[in-house]
Design a protein around this motif. Structure first.
Motif, PDB file in Angstrom:
ATOM      1  N   VAL A  77       4.723  -1.457   9.490  1.00 11.80           N
ATOM      2  CA  VAL A  77       4.946  -2.251   8.280  1.00 11.80           C
ATOM      3  C   VAL A  77       4.713  -3.733   8.570  1.00 11.80           C
ATOM      4  O   VAL A  77       4.057  -4.437   7.791  1.00 11.80           O
ATOM      5  CB  VAL A  77       6.366  -2.014   7.742  1.00 11.80           C
ATOM      6  CG1 VAL A  77       6.634  -2.913   6.528  1.00 11.80           C
ATOM      7  CG2 VAL A  77       6.550  -0.549   7.348  1.00 11.80           C
ATOM      8  N   THR A  78       5.245  -4.210   9.695  1.00 12.44           N
ATOM      9  CA  THR A  78       4.997  -5.597  10.089  1.00 12.44           C
ATOM     10  C   THR A  78       3.504  -5.841  10.281  1.00 12.44           C
ATOM     11  O   THR A  78       2.967  -6.872   9.862  1.00 12.44           O
ATOM     12  CB  THR A  78       5.749  -5.933  11.382  1.00 12.44           C
ATOM     13  OG1 THR A  78       7.139  -5.697  11.190  1.00 12.44           O
ATOM     14  CG2 THR A  78       5.526  -7.378  11.787  1.00 12.44           C
TER      15      THR A  78
ATOM     16  N   SER B 112      -3.684   8.026  14.780  1.00 12.28           N
ATOM     17  CA  SER B 112      -2.331   8.510  15.047  1.00 12.28           C
ATOM     18  C   SER B 112      -2.000   9.713  14.178  1.00 12.28           C
ATOM     19  O   SER B 112      -1.383  10.673  14.642  1.00 12.28           O
ATOM     20  CB  SER B 112      -1.309   7.391  14.800  1.00 12.28           C
ATOM     21  OG  SER B 112      -1.494   6.328  15.702  1.00 12.28           O
ATOM     22  N   PHE B 113      -2.412   9.673  12.912  1.00 10.64           N
ATOM     23  CA  PHE B 113      -2.176  10.821  12.033  1.00 10.64           C
ATOM     24  C   PHE B 113      -2.880  12.070  12.557  1.00 10.64           C
ATOM     25  O   PHE B 113      -2.316  13.171  12.568  1.00 10.64           O
ATOM     26  CB  PHE B 113      -2.658  10.512  10.614  1.00 10.64           C
ATOM     27  CG  PHE B 113      -1.702   9.695   9.803  1.00 10.64           C
ATOM     28  CD1 PHE B 113      -0.383  10.102   9.633  1.00 10.64           C
ATOM     29  CD2 PHE B 113      -2.104   8.520   9.197  1.00 10.64           C
ATOM     30  CE1 PHE B 113       0.506   9.347   8.871  1.00 10.64           C
ATOM     31  CE2 PHE B 113      -1.230   7.759   8.448  1.00 10.64           C
ATOM     32  CZ  PHE B 113       0.080   8.180   8.283  1.00 10.64           C
TER      33      PHE B 113
ATOM     34  N   ARG C 114       6.170   4.937   7.397  1.00 15.32           N
ATOM     35  CA  ARG C 114       5.994   3.533   7.754  1.00 15.32           C
ATOM     36  C   ARG C 114       4.531   3.240   8.065  1.00 15.32           C
ATOM     37  O   ARG C 114       4.004   2.179   7.712  1.00 15.32           O
ATOM     38  CB  ARG C 114       6.888   3.182   8.953  1.00 15.32           C
ATOM     39  CG  ARG C 114       8.371   3.073   8.610  1.00 15.32           C
ATOM     40  CD  ARG C 114       9.150   2.420   9.723  1.00 15.32           C
ATOM     41  NE  ARG C 114       9.186   3.246  10.921  1.00 15.32           N
ATOM     42  CZ  ARG C 114      10.101   4.167  11.170  1.00 15.32           C
ATOM     43  NH1 ARG C 114      11.083   4.396  10.290  1.00 15.32           N
ATOM     44  NH2 ARG C 114      10.063   4.867  12.287  1.00 15.32           N
ATOM     45  N   ARG C 115       3.876   4.170   8.724  1.00 17.32           N
ATOM     46  CA  ARG C 115       2.457   3.995   9.035  1.00 17.32           C
ATOM     47  C   ARG C 115       1.632   3.944   7.755  1.00 17.32           C
ATOM     48  O   ARG C 115       0.744   3.092   7.601  1.00 17.32           O
ATOM     49  CB  ARG C 115       1.993   5.150   9.919  1.00 17.32           C
ATOM     50  CG  ARG C 115       0.707   4.900  10.666  1.00 17.32           C
ATOM     51  CD  ARG C 115       0.419   6.067  11.586  1.00 17.32           C
ATOM     52  NE  ARG C 115       1.558   6.345  12.444  1.00 17.32           N
ATOM     53  CZ  ARG C 115       1.833   7.540  12.956  1.00 17.32           C
ATOM     54  NH1 ARG C 115       1.044   8.575  12.697  1.00 17.32           N
ATOM     55  NH2 ARG C 115       2.884   7.704  13.726  1.00 17.32           N
TER      56      ARG C 115
ATOM     57  N   MET D  29      -0.611   0.844   6.148  1.00 15.09           N
ATOM     58  CA  MET D  29      -1.994   0.979   5.692  1.00 15.09           C
ATOM     59  C   MET D  29      -2.156   0.477   4.260  1.00 15.09           C
ATOM     60  O   MET D  29      -3.172  -0.143   3.917  1.00 15.09           O
ATOM     61  CB  MET D  29      -2.431   2.439   5.779  1.00 15.09           C
ATOM     62  CG  MET D  29      -2.533   2.992   7.192  1.00 15.09           C
ATOM     63  SD  MET D  29      -3.018   4.746   7.200  1.00 15.09           S
ATOM     64  CE  MET D  29      -4.714   4.634   6.609  1.00 15.09           C
ATOM     65  N   LEU D  30      -1.147   0.736   3.432  1.00  7.48           N
ATOM     66  CA  LEU D  30      -1.218   0.313   2.035  1.00  7.48           C
ATOM     67  C   LEU D  30      -1.123  -1.203   1.905  1.00  7.48           C
ATOM     68  O   LEU D  30      -1.839  -1.827   1.111  1.00  7.48           O
ATOM     69  CB  LEU D  30      -0.086   0.974   1.248  1.00  7.48           C
ATOM     70  CG  LEU D  30       0.022   0.599  -0.237  1.00  7.48           C
ATOM     71  CD1 LEU D  30      -1.208   1.069  -0.992  1.00  7.48           C
ATOM     72  CD2 LEU D  30       1.292   1.191  -0.841  1.00  7.48           C
ATOM     73  N   LEU D  31      -0.260  -1.813   2.720  1.00  6.79           N
ATOM     74  CA  LEU D  31      -0.049  -3.252   2.626  1.00  6.79           C
ATOM     75  C   LEU D  31      -1.242  -4.050   3.170  1.00  6.79           C
ATOM     76  O   LEU D  31      -1.555  -5.127   2.662  1.00  6.79           O
ATOM     77  CB  LEU D  31       1.209  -3.643   3.402  1.00  6.79           C
ATOM     78  CG  LEU D  31       2.542  -3.184   2.841  1.00  6.79           C
ATOM     79  CD1 LEU D  31       3.656  -3.451   3.845  1.00  6.79           C
ATOM     80  CD2 LEU D  31       2.840  -3.892   1.516  1.00  6.79           C
TER      81      LEU D  31
END
Length: 389
Positions: A180-181, A210-211, A227-228, A232-234
């Motif tokens: 997220v960071t 990673s997925f 969180r991953r 990706m969305l942010l």
């Protein structure tokens, strides 16, 4: 075992600054040498070093955005239009904020932001190299970035330092699994320069990898996956938001920003225009030497990237530096800007940092000191001459 042989795990927050202190002190020393040399050189030539750092070239465009907002443009004699919409908003936003909270002008606020961002960038570069190759390599990486020939740009009211800081720390948080960071920092990088797309791509590639690796992981890891996905969305929101806003403002849709860049002579042509520019240097003997130098410079950059691959750098670093390098070398305009555009590609310097870290401290210090002195002289000469286009 030495620090180089045992890369450190993520240090406790209380010890992170202490661990990075040698890199930050060394970086500050190199930049101080560059600034002192610039001020002395400028004084001898009857010029203002302060003006060169804060009120020339792109820094003027940023301060005008901070002062008047977007919508200002210049029409050149040949009919071309240069709009300030080409400049991403985070640096002028920060200039406006600092000026509102202090007695500084917008130009001086930009210089302060650039100076603090350069220290943050040096720390981020140290953190990435320390995480991957150990503390000695981290210190050397920060110092190698400081002594680059165009390193004086790191001390200007430009966006390179701010972008590099955000990119380095975003990559560090990707490497340490703080998704997220990483996404938030990537979004801010995307509000700083168009090449923010490289940070987004690095995060996305790392997350997708990673997925794929965790397809068979128990569902208890679901929170981590969320969180991953959120990271990706942010990540692309900053760049996408500004580009879409420009498209709406110009009435040209999603491609409006590309039209603005095209008016500045910028575009991506795979390096064709740059190759023609280099080829034109061989029409006479004196300029042919410059052509040879350009070819050698491009070859060096490619060799460094190949060295990064052979070094086994983490995939996010390879993706990031590969995209930054490709965009810098294959842009169709402002050929003199290419060394400056390569400044954020700090992973290219990690092979050199590791090699220096393997030397005795006295020898590596001597090498870096000599290069720092040459860089300071070149930076002063450059800014008092043609400077950044």
């Amino acid at each position: 075992m030495t620090d180089l042989e045992t890369p450190a795990a993520t240090p406790p927050r209380t010890g992170a600054l202490r661990r990075a202190a040698p890199a930050l002190l060394g970086y500050a020393g190199v930049r101080a040498l560059g600034l002192i040399t610039l001020f002395l050189w400028s004084a001898a030539n009857g010029k203002s070093a302060h003006t060169l750092l804060t009120a020339r070239w792109d820094s003027l465009w940023y301060t005008r955005v901070a002062s008047f907002g977007y919508g200002w443009q210049v029409r050149l004699p040949n009919g071309d239009v240069h709009s300030n919409l080409a400049f991403f908003p985070l640096l002028p936003w920060l200039e406006r904020l600092v000026a509102a909270l202090s007695p500084l002008s917008y130009a001086d606020a930009g210089l302060l932001v650039g100076t603090l961002a350069s220290l943050a960038a040096a720390w981020g570069i140290f953190a990435v190299a320390d995480h991957v190759y150990g503390r000695r390599a981290g210190v050397c990486a920060a110092l190698v970035w400081a002594v680059l020939p165009v390193g004086i740009v790191q001390s200007m009211a430009y966006s390179e330092s701010l972008f590099t800081a955000l990119a380095a720390w975003s990559l560090y948080t990707v490497l340490t699994g703080r998704w997220v960071t990483a996404g938030l920092l990537a979004s801010l990088a995307g509000l700083t320069r168009p090449v923010g797309a490289a940070v987004v791509a690095a995060l996305w590639v790392a997350a997708i990898t990673s997925f794929v690796r965790e397809r068979s992981t128990p569902s208890a890891r679901g929170a981590s996956r969320w969180r991953r996905a959120l990271g990706m969305l942010l990540a692309p929101l900053g760049a996408a938001g500004y580009v879409l806003w420009v498209g709406h403002r110009t009435g040209r849709g999603p491609l409006g920003y590309l039209d603005i860049q095209g008016q500045w002579g910028n575009g991506f042509d795979g390096g064709y225009a740059f190759a023609r520019f280099v080829g034109a240097k061989f029409t006479s003997f004196p300029s042919a030497l410059a052509g040879v130098g350009l070819i050698a410079g491009v070859a060096l950059v490619i060799w460094l990237y190949v060295s990064c691959v052979r070094q086994g750098q983490p995939l996010p670093l390879l993706v990031y530096s590969g995209i930054v390098t490709a965009l810098a070398l294959c842009a169709s305009g402002y050929f003199g800007s290419k060394p400056r555009l390569l400044l954020p590609a700090f992973p290219l310097l990690l092979p050199l940092a590791v090699a220096l870290a393997r030397l005795r401290t006295a020898r590596s210090a001597a090498v870096l000191g000599a290069v720092a002195a040459a860089s300071a002289v070149y930076g002063a000469f450059w800014l008092n001459g043609s400077g950044p286009p």
